[in-house]
Design a protein around this motif. Sequence first.
Motif, short mmCIF file in Angstrom:
data_model
loop_
_atom_site.label_atom_id
_atom_site.label_comp_id
_atom_site.label_asym_id
_atom_site.label_seq_id
_atom_site.Cartn_x
_atom_site.Cartn_y
_atom_site.Cartn_z
N HIS A 11 0.81 -1.22 0.00
CA HIS A 11 0.00 0.00 0.00
C HIS A 11 0.85 1.27 0.00
O HIS A 11 0.33 2.35 -0.28
CB HIS A 11 -0.92 0.01 1.23
CG HIS A 11 -0.22 0.37 2.51
ND1 HIS A 11 0.67 -0.47 3.13
CD2 HIS A 11 -0.25 1.50 3.27
CE1 HIS A 11 1.14 0.11 4.22
NE2 HIS A 11 0.61 1.30 4.32
N ASP A 12 2.12 1.15 0.34
CA ASP A 12 2.99 2.32 0.45
C ASP A 12 4.40 1.89 0.05
O ASP A 12 5.08 1.22 0.81
CB ASP A 12 2.97 2.85 1.89
CG ASP A 12 3.85 4.09 2.07
OD1 ASP A 12 4.49 4.51 1.10
OD2 ASP A 12 3.87 4.62 3.20
N LEU A 13 4.82 2.29 -1.14
CA LEU A 13 6.09 1.81 -1.69
C LEU A 13 7.19 2.87 -1.63
O LEU A 13 8.25 2.67 -2.22
CB LEU A 13 5.88 1.36 -3.14
CG LEU A 13 4.87 0.25 -3.37
CD1 LEU A 13 4.76 -0.08 -4.85
CD2 LEU A 13 5.22 -1.01 -2.58
N LYS A 14 6.96 3.96 -0.89
CA LYS A 14 7.95 5.04 -0.92
C LYS A 14 9.29 4.62 -0.34
O LYS A 14 10.35 5.04 -0.82
CB LYS A 14 7.43 6.29 -0.20
CG LYS A 14 7.20 6.18 1.30
CD LYS A 14 6.77 7.53 1.88
CE LYS A 14 6.51 7.44 3.37
NZ LYS A 14 5.24 6.74 3.65
N PHE A 15 9.28 3.79 0.70
CA PHE A 15 10.55 3.37 1.28
C PHE A 15 11.26 2.33 0.41
O PHE A 15 12.46 2.12 0.56
CB PHE A 15 10.32 2.79 2.69
CG PHE A 15 9.83 3.79 3.69
CD1 PHE A 15 10.58 4.91 4.00
CD2 PHE A 15 8.61 3.61 4.32
CE1 PHE A 15 10.14 5.85 4.92
CE2 PHE A 15 8.15 4.54 5.24
CZ PHE A 15 8.91 5.66 5.55
#
Length: 341
Positions: A11-15
């Motif tokens: 859901h959150d691939l920024k890292f």
Amino acid sequence: MKKTKILFAGHDLKFAQIIMNSLKNQGIYELRTDEWTGHNLHNEEASYECLEWADVIVCEWGLGNAVWYSKHKKPHQRLIVRMHRQEIETEYPFQFELDNIDHIIAISPYVYEEFYRVFRFPREKMKMIYNLVDTERLNKPKMKNAQFNLGIIGICPKMKRLDLAVDAFEKLWEQDSRYKLYVKGKLPQEYTWLWGREEEKNYYEELFQRIEAAPWKESVVFDGFGSDIDEWLSKIGFVLSTSDFESFHLSPSEGMASGAYPLILKWDGSDTIYPKEFLLSSVEEIVNKVITINSASEPQYKPQRLKEYVTHYFGVERATREWQQLITAPITSYIHTSTIE
């Protein structure tokens, strides 16, 4: 040569973006993403299509995405789950089909041990790989008077403790009005889920009222969210980490990569990531450290040393080698439990 097909799902691939870019640049991998809309929300039809395509699946965060892929992974596929800290407070890891997971990555030694303590993952499946920092991008000259500029990246939710950053800034400003506090990131009002929580909302409203009524209010600058972190850090001399707890906290390492001195209020596990000299116990210690550094006739620290530290431990080259080992090599019992002195 046939390229290995790697799917990143979450859901959150920024890292994960830095390692995704680095793997793609190796020229031997083809990448796709399955971007979920929540911890357990996704387009299942699209996920099935991604499943059919992939040779290697990387679940970024060990949440509903890791549960789904661990139950649907095919025998010829390799499944890697990278976990941060948030997962400890959920039930998702207990639902993993562990036999179908080849590797579980933790982003710090402390979190590694916490995952073992809580979930009892088989150690032979576990691996510690630090978060990555794009050191080359952040390595830019400092602006004039950066030594008077404190910066904090990310102030939501409340546990990030913006109030402590303001406390430290206020004490410095009272001694020298050249000091400023720059805040990078979204405001709490921009998070619907957060602003709907009364305790969180009250905390920020009281803090913003305090800032607005202060004689130094013009010296607290909210720069907003954006991808210009490299430019922003060029004006920052000290980067603050005042959180109650973190799993890794990229901000100090990003600041170090830019040559900014890190001021970290100790949280559990911080000593497994950052040198003890940067770990402080109170706002007063933060203030004293800044004054000591800025009042010294000779430089108290070398920015190049900070940059070298980040490159060595959190640099892209090292992490890419470790990721490639997981992607291509046989499963091993290698365990990383060392701490940084």
